[in-house]
Design a protein around this motif. Structure first.
Motif, PDB file in Angstrom:
ATOM      1  N   GLN A  22      12.301  18.355  -5.600  1.00 18.51           N
ATOM      2  CA  GLN A  22      12.965  17.286  -6.336  1.00 18.51           C
ATOM      3  C   GLN A  22      13.469  16.168  -5.441  1.00 18.51           C
ATOM      4  O   GLN A  22      13.451  14.995  -5.821  1.00 18.51           O
ATOM      5  N   TYR A  23      13.890  16.486  -4.211  1.00 15.47           N
ATOM      6  CA  TYR A  23      14.359  15.427  -3.320  1.00 15.47           C
ATOM      7  C   TYR A  23      13.198  14.545  -2.890  1.00 15.47           C
ATOM      8  O   TYR A  23      13.323  13.318  -2.806  1.00 15.47           O
ATOM      9  N   GLU A  24      12.048  15.173  -2.625  1.00 10.02           N
ATOM     10  CA  GLU A  24      10.862  14.416  -2.267  1.00 10.02           C
ATOM     11  C   GLU A  24      10.453  13.482  -3.408  1.00 10.02           C
ATOM     12  O   GLU A  24      10.104  12.316  -3.178  1.00 10.02           O
ATOM     13  N   LYS A  25      10.488  13.997  -4.625  1.00  9.68           N
ATOM     14  CA  LYS A  25      10.073  13.184  -5.769  1.00  9.68           C
ATOM     15  C   LYS A  25      11.064  12.055  -6.040  1.00  9.68           C
ATOM     16  O   LYS A  25      10.662  10.954  -6.447  1.00  9.68           O
ATOM     17  N   VAL A  26      12.342  12.296  -5.805  1.00  6.22           N
ATOM     18  CA  VAL A  26      13.334  11.231  -5.950  1.00  6.22           C
ATOM     19  C   VAL A  26      13.048  10.113  -4.960  1.00  6.22           C
ATOM     20  O   VAL A  26      13.061   8.919  -5.302  1.00  6.22           O
ATOM     21  N   MET A  27      12.770  10.492  -3.708  1.00  9.01           N
ATOM     22  CA  MET A  27      12.490   9.486  -2.674  1.00  9.01           C
ATOM     23  C   MET A  27      11.217   8.717  -2.972  1.00  9.01           C
ATOM     24  O   MET A  27      11.197   7.470  -2.954  1.00  9.01           O
ATOM     25  N   LEU A  28      10.126   9.432  -3.257  1.00  8.31           N
ATOM     26  CA  LEU A  28       8.857   8.761  -3.501  1.00  8.31           C
ATOM     27  C   LEU A  28       8.892   7.954  -4.792  1.00  8.31           C
ATOM     28  O   LEU A  28       8.239   6.905  -4.893  1.00  8.31           O
ATOM     29  N   GLY A  29       9.651   8.414  -5.766  1.00  7.26           N
ATOM     30  CA  GLY A  29       9.789   7.640  -6.999  1.00  7.26           C
ATOM     31  C   GLY A  29      10.414   6.283  -6.750  1.00  7.26           C
ATOM     32  O   GLY A  29       9.994   5.269  -7.324  1.00  7.26           O
ATOM     33  N   ARG A  30      11.396   6.245  -5.842  1.00  7.94           N
ATOM     34  CA  ARG A  30      12.049   4.981  -5.518  1.00  7.94           C
ATOM     35  C   ARG A  30      11.100   4.068  -4.731  1.00  7.94           C
ATOM     36  O   ARG A  30      11.059   2.859  -4.946  1.00  7.94           O
ATOM     37  N   VAL A  31      10.313   4.646  -3.813  1.00  6.71           N
ATOM     38  CA  VAL A  31       9.338   3.856  -3.057  1.00  6.71           C
ATOM     39  C   VAL A  31       8.262   3.325  -3.988  1.00  6.71           C
ATOM     40  O   VAL A  31       7.845   2.158  -3.897  1.00  6.71           O
ATOM     41  N   ALA A  32       7.798   4.162  -4.912  1.00  6.64           N
ATOM     42  CA  ALA A  32       6.773   3.743  -5.875  1.00  6.64           C
ATOM     43  C   ALA A  32       7.257   2.584  -6.738  1.00  6.64           C
ATOM     44  O   ALA A  32       6.470   1.726  -7.155  1.00  6.64           O
TER      45      ALA A  32
ATOM     46  N   PRO B  26       0.812  -1.223   0.000  1.00  6.23           N
ATOM     47  CA  PRO B  26       0.000   0.000   0.000  1.00  6.23           C
ATOM     48  C   PRO B  26       0.842   1.268   0.000  1.00  6.23           C
ATOM     49  O   PRO B  26       0.449   2.276  -0.602  1.00  6.23           O
ATOM     50  N   LEU B  27       2.007   1.212   0.657  1.00  7.74           N
ATOM     51  CA  LEU B  27       2.861   2.392   0.693  1.00  7.74           C
ATOM     52  C   LEU B  27       3.417   2.706  -0.699  1.00  7.74           C
ATOM     53  O   LEU B  27       3.478   3.879  -1.109  1.00  7.74           O
ATOM     54  N   ALA B  28       3.829   1.676  -1.424  1.00  9.46           N
ATOM     55  CA  ALA B  28       4.323   1.880  -2.790  1.00  9.46           C
ATOM     56  C   ALA B  28       3.229   2.445  -3.682  1.00  9.46           C
ATOM     57  O   ALA B  28       3.472   3.334  -4.510  1.00  9.46           O
TER      58      ALA B  28
ATOM     59  N   MET C  94       2.995  10.572  -7.047  1.00 10.40           N
ATOM     60  CA  MET C  94       3.830  10.938  -8.188  1.00 10.40           C
ATOM     61  C   MET C  94       3.001  11.175  -9.453  1.00 10.40           C
ATOM     62  O   MET C  94       3.432  11.889 -10.356  1.00 10.40           O
ATOM     63  N   ARG C  95       1.810  10.592  -9.511  1.00  5.50           N
ATOM     64  CA  ARG C  95       0.944  10.766 -10.674  1.00  5.50           C
ATOM     65  C   ARG C  95      -0.057  11.913 -10.500  1.00  5.50           C
ATOM     66  O   ARG C  95      -0.792  12.235 -11.431  1.00  5.50           O
ATOM     67  N   SER C  96      -0.069  12.514  -9.328  1.00  2.87           N
ATOM     68  CA  SER C  96      -1.029  13.578  -9.067  1.00  2.87           C
ATOM     69  C   SER C  96      -0.631  14.857  -9.794  1.00  2.87           C
ATOM     70  O   SER C  96       0.513  15.029 -10.230  1.00  2.87           O
TER      71      SER C  96
END
Length: 305
Positions: free
Chosen positions: A86-96, A66-68, A75-77
């Motif tokens: 950009q750091y947030e998106k890098v982190m969440l992109g890796r989790v996704a 569910p977290l991914a 990231m799709r919003s």
């Protein structure tokens, strides 16, 4: 972009402890200074994270969790096109993509990860200097100074630097040195202190939830060796100019870090003072400006004006 500023040391402390999820959480959480699209992006992530926590209270990261899925939706919003995250998106992109929180943290480029760690040392240094010299800057017995090497045994594991070494001031030696010689250490494995200065650092680190042993970890990246910084630095070649401009977001000063063209407008209805000066390494321009203004220094945004 990204949460660069007052929270950096919190990220660094958690990285030193290998608390990867907590380190990422500091970067991703909402902050009082958020505004515009940046605020919207973090709010979207917060909502999605809560939904994931309801579906999986353990909150594990990994492929198909569910977290991914929450990270992927964020990231799709529409808020994902926000600048400054950009750091947030890098982190969440890796989790996704199914990565762990450690993967997410390490996805941030090495220079920024190093900044997180160095901010821990810098905050400790700032607090130690403020404590030690609360009543004024003067050389006293037990202080440390950086002086020309005269063959005297160094203390505090003083490092040779351009023919200079760090030594501890003995009783009766106070008049031999000037305040410009004073140094205080960035804490780390290569630093050894005695007396009142050690007590100052022990108290400062305890207040940050740290001790000297925390600067040595099982990883090279998060093991910090320490260094020395001068307490007093003089800035040279001060200069200033008044400029007119019309775009509140215009670049008004050029440097090697700025690629945009300086956008002065002689007919503009806005005015600014551009201040320039030279500083030695490991000095803070914001502190110099504070001393010039004799007051606080804060970030200004058009939205809050």
């Amino acid at each position: 972009g990204g949460r660069v500023g007052r929270d950096n040391h919190l990220v660094g402390i958690r990285a030193m402890r290998g608390e990867w999820e907590e380190a990422c959480a500091v970067v991703l959480r909402k902050g009082e200074g958020d505004y515009g699209r940046v605020k919207e992006f973090r709010e979207v992530w917060e909502r999605e994270r809560r939904k994931a926590a309801e579906a999986d209270p353990d909150g594990k990261a990994g492929k198909g969790t569910p977290l991914a899925e929450a990270a992927d939706r964020t990231m799709r919003s529409a808020a994902a096109d926000a600048r400054g995250v950009q750091y947030e998106k890098v982190m969440l992109g890796r989790v996704a993509a199914g990565g762990t929180w450690e993967d997410a943290y390490r996805a941030v480029k090495a220079p920024m990860r190093l900044m997180f760690l160095h901010s821990v040392q810098s905050l400790a240094w700032n607090r130690a200097v403020s404590s030690r010299f609360a009543d004024g800057v003067a050389v006293e017995a037990g202080d440390y100074v950086m002086v020309v090497d005269e063959g005297r045994p160094t203390e505090g594991k003083g490092k040779l630097r351009d023919g200079k070494v760090v030594v501890r001031v003995g009783e009766g030696e106070e008049d031999k040195y000037k305040k410009e010689d004073l140094v205080m250490p960035l804490p780390g494995t290569g630093i050894s202190l005695e007396g009142r200065v050690k007590k100052v650092y022990d108290d400062v680190l305890a207040g940050m939830g740290l001790s000297w042993k925390d600067f040595k970890t099982d990883e090279k990246e998060t093991t910090l060796g320490g260094d020395w910084r001068r307490v007093v630095a003089s800035f040279g070649n001060p200069r200033h100019k008044v400029v007119k401009y019309s775009d509140p977001r215009a670049t008004l000063s050029d440097s090697e870090l700025v690629t945009e063209e300086v956008a002065e407008d002689p007919e503009g209805d806005l005015s600014a003072v551009v201040v320039s000066f030279d500083l030695p390494p490991s000095s803070y321009a914001t502190v110099g400006i504070r001393e010039l203004c004799k007051g606080g220094v804060r970030e200004w945004r058009e939205e809050s004006a």
